[in-house]
Structures are given as structure tokens and as C-alpha cells.
Design an enzyme around this catalytic site. Sequence first.
Site, PDB file in Angstrom:
ATOM      1  N   VAL A  52       0.782  -0.961  -0.049  1.00 50.01           N
ATOM      2  CA  VAL A  52      -0.031   0.102  -0.058  1.00 50.01           C
ATOM      3  C   VAL A  52       0.867   1.152  -0.086  1.00 50.01           C
ATOM      4  O   VAL A  52       1.506   1.469   0.787  1.00 50.01           O
ATOM      5  CB  VAL A  52      -1.064  -0.024   1.111  1.00 50.01           C
ATOM      6  CG1 VAL A  52      -1.912   1.191   1.346  1.00 50.01           C
ATOM      7  CG2 VAL A  52      -1.749  -1.312   1.038  1.00 50.01           C
ATOM      8  N   PRO A  53       0.977   1.886  -1.038  1.00 46.89           N
ATOM      9  CA  PRO A  53       2.359   2.710  -1.284  1.00 46.89           C
ATOM     10  C   PRO A  53       1.804   4.352  -0.860  1.00 46.89           C
ATOM     11  O   PRO A  53       1.567   5.042  -1.339  1.00 46.89           O
ATOM     12  CB  PRO A  53       2.309   2.722  -2.774  1.00 46.89           C
ATOM     13  CG  PRO A  53       1.151   2.659  -3.199  1.00 46.89           C
ATOM     14  CD  PRO A  53       0.543   1.694  -2.526  1.00 46.89           C
ATOM     15  N   CYS A  54       1.942   4.152   0.727  1.00 47.61           N
ATOM     16  CA  CYS A  54       1.761   5.517   1.305  1.00 47.61           C
ATOM     17  C   CYS A  54       2.467   6.477   1.016  1.00 47.61           C
ATOM     18  O   CYS A  54       2.340   7.649   1.116  1.00 47.61           O
ATOM     19  CB  CYS A  54       1.419   5.227   2.636  1.00 47.61           C
ATOM     20  SG  CYS A  54       2.747   4.261   3.605  1.00 47.61           S
ATOM     21  N   HIS A  55       3.830   6.181   0.726  1.00 42.55           N
ATOM     22  CA  HIS A  55       5.056   7.122   0.299  1.00 42.55           C
ATOM     23  C   HIS A  55       4.371   7.957  -0.990  1.00 42.55           C
ATOM     24  O   HIS A  55       5.061   8.880  -1.123  1.00 42.55           O
ATOM     25  CB  HIS A  55       6.178   6.423   0.161  1.00 42.55           C
ATOM     26  CG  HIS A  55       6.088   5.387  -1.057  1.00 42.55           C
ATOM     27  ND1 HIS A  55       5.633   4.008  -0.860  1.00 42.55           N
ATOM     28  CD2 HIS A  55       6.674   5.512  -2.426  1.00 42.55           C
ATOM     29  CE1 HIS A  55       5.939   3.424  -2.081  1.00 42.55           C
ATOM     30  NE2 HIS A  55       6.499   4.401  -3.155  1.00 42.55           N
ATOM     31  N   ARG A  56       3.380   7.483  -2.015  1.00 44.49           N
ATOM     32  CA  ARG A  56       3.060   8.123  -3.000  1.00 44.49           C
ATOM     33  C   ARG A  56       1.686   9.112  -2.693  1.00 44.49           C
ATOM     34  O   ARG A  56       1.346   9.586  -3.722  1.00 44.49           O
ATOM     35  CB  ARG A  56       2.397   7.041  -4.139  1.00 44.49           C
ATOM     36  CG  ARG A  56       3.326   6.257  -4.420  1.00 44.49           C
ATOM     37  CD  ARG A  56       3.042   5.223  -5.290  1.00 44.49           C
ATOM     38  NE  ARG A  56       4.069   4.061  -5.920  1.00 44.49           N
ATOM     39  CZ  ARG A  56       3.983   3.002  -6.264  1.00 44.49           C
ATOM     40  NH1 ARG A  56       2.538   2.629  -6.538  1.00 44.49           N
ATOM     41  NH2 ARG A  56       4.715   1.862  -6.258  1.00 44.49           N
TER      42      ARG A  56
END
Length: 180
Positions: A137-141
Amino acid sequence: MTARNYTMFDTAIGRCGIVWGERGVVAVQLPQQSEAQTRARISQRSGDIPEAAPPPHVQQAIDGIVALLAGAPIDLTGIDLDLDGVSDFQREVYDIARTIPPGQTLSYGDIAKRLGGVELAREVGQALGRNPVPVIVPCHRVLAAGGKPGGFSANGGVATKLKLLAIEGAAVNYTPSLFD
């Protein structure tokens, strides 16, 4: 609760850990300052679970994470997740975040609008801050308003977030201030 196991694996950003159960990946632990600290963080979050060789579907997840963190534009949306411990709201936020391709970003407000109103942006940020499966889950994006990085709860904070975005080739219009 189903039986859970974990394993450690090397990436371009350091030694990570992954926890899985019968229904999918339960957690991803980004590197701490040492492998011992990474293991301790897994234990703190998942309890005293055994280390084991990953089954094929978990090895595929690991291979995808390793490739993504090495700069390959890998799609991780096919990885099965076991998100039993998260709220329906968090699950909705994570589902939207998973649609962001490598090298792209959305803002907390963008996700909030998709969920019903920009006033939910703070709650979106809080949900992402509790993301148990970073990278998958690419929360960094997900960025703050104006293309600012916003927060990042992994070891290294915003610097780690910016490093992940740089690996993916995302354009972030951000110059750190004296206080960052």
C-alpha cells in the site's frame, strides 16, 4: 487469529521484514537502524511469531517489493493482503492508494475527495500513518497539499519517503527548509 510467520529480506533501502498469514500479507516492516531493531519492531507489532521460509505467494510479494525498491515499475496490486485489524475507512484509503502507479502521486486531499470530501484529508493522513503494509500500500506516493511530502512514519521519516519517491522517478516539487 490465523497462524502467522515472518521472514527478513534485503532491498536497496536495507533489510526489511514481511509477516503473513493464511489469507495474505499482514505486515511489511521497512528497515530500522539495525536488523535487530527491525526484528524487534516486527515482534512489537505482531507478537512472538516464528520466522519461516516464505511460501510461493509471499516470495512473489518479496520479489516484487525488492524489484520496486530497485527502481523497476512493478505493480503490487495483485498481492493478497490480510487487513483484519484495520477499519473500513482505512481499507478504503488503502484501496485508493494501491491504484497509484509507481512514479505517480496523489494528495491526501485527492484521496479524501474520492471518499466524499476534502475535509477528510487529515483522517486520510492518519490512516496512511497506520498503514501496516507500506510499499504494497504505497503510502509514500501520497503527498500533502502543494506537492509537499507530508509525514512518513517509517524510520527516517520524510527523508525515507523522498528516497522511495526518487527511486520510482516521481517528481516532487519540494525543497527542504532549515527545519526539515
